[in-house]
Design a protein around this motif. Structure first.
Motif, short mmCIF file in Angstrom:
data_model
loop_
_atom_site.label_atom_id
_atom_site.label_comp_id
_atom_site.label_asym_id
_atom_site.label_seq_id
_atom_site.Cartn_x
_atom_site.Cartn_y
_atom_site.Cartn_z
N GLN A 110 3.70 1.57 -1.51
CA GLN A 110 4.54 1.58 -2.70
C GLN A 110 3.74 2.07 -3.91
O GLN A 110 2.54 1.90 -3.98
N SER A 111 4.46 2.67 -4.83
CA SER A 111 3.85 2.98 -6.12
C SER A 111 4.68 2.27 -7.18
O SER A 111 5.90 2.11 -7.03
N ASN B 144 -2.44 0.59 -8.82
CA ASN B 144 -2.20 1.70 -9.73
C ASN B 144 -0.79 1.61 -10.32
O ASN B 144 0.18 1.45 -9.59
N ALA B 145 -0.71 1.66 -11.64
CA ALA B 145 0.58 1.68 -12.34
C ALA B 145 0.34 2.26 -13.72
O ALA B 145 -0.72 2.06 -14.32
N ASP C 249 5.64 1.75 -11.36
CA ASP C 249 5.60 2.25 -12.73
C ASP C 249 5.09 1.16 -13.66
O ASP C 249 4.38 1.44 -14.62
N GLU D 111 0.79 -1.23 0.00
CA GLU D 111 0.00 0.00 0.00
C GLU D 111 0.83 1.28 0.00
O GLU D 111 0.38 2.30 -0.52
#
Length: 165
Positions: free
Chosen positions: A101-102, A125-126, A104, A99
């Motif tokens: 982390q994001s 989300n990426a 790419d 949660e």
């Protein structure tokens, strides 16, 4: 012949190259088919090696019984339980672990549609979601790879993500 096709909200993704993303954070979901694990690991080791000097980070989701096969250092591994070629996963547990982390790029190495896996990909989300072409892949992935039954079947992954930086 293209080994992949790209879409983004029904439009072509024109800006995807591994060089265009500086220091990418990449989430990799390993195959649930046990006969594909070794081959996928070979391809992913090339991807990791190609990105080792550009400050990339990786997170792996893999069958808990196969997690010990991974000998990559400094890579977060999230083991999941797989039974009878079905992904039995606790999406909430996985989402809680990532949660903060994001990403790419999300790379799903499963060659067949699996609602549990693809629904998980949908929740994360990426900018780039990469998966293999299937009847439903347009719903989940903006970059879709062809599955090559001959030769190195994961070569399309190495071609787009494993080139030296």
């Amino acid at each position: 012949m293209n080994s992949f096709r790209t879409f983004q909200n029904d439009a072509i993704v024109n800006d995807f190259t591994s060089e265009a993303i500086k220091s990418p954070s990449i989430l990799i979901i390993f195959p649930i088919q046990t006969n594909l694990i070794s081959e996928s690991m070979d391809a992913i080791s090339e991807v990791v090696s190609a990105h080792e000097h550009n400050d990339s980070s990786f997170t792996f989701i893999i069958d808990k019984n196969r997690a010990s096969m991974i000998n990559f250092f400094d890579i977060q591994t999230i083991p999941v339980e797989i039974k009878k070629e079905k992904f039995l996963l606790d999406s909430n547990m996985i989402l809680k672990k990532i949660e903060t982390q994001s990403f790419d790029i999300i790379l799903n190495l499963n060659i067949k549609f699996n609602l549990g896996v693809d629904a998980l990909v949908e929740k994360i989300n990426a900018k780039y979601k990469i998966g293999f072409i299937s009847k439903y892949s347009d719903l989940f992935y903006n970059i879709q790879l062809n599955w090559d039954e001959s030769g190195s079947r994961f070569s399309s992954i190495v071609n787009i993500l494993g080139e030296a930086q």
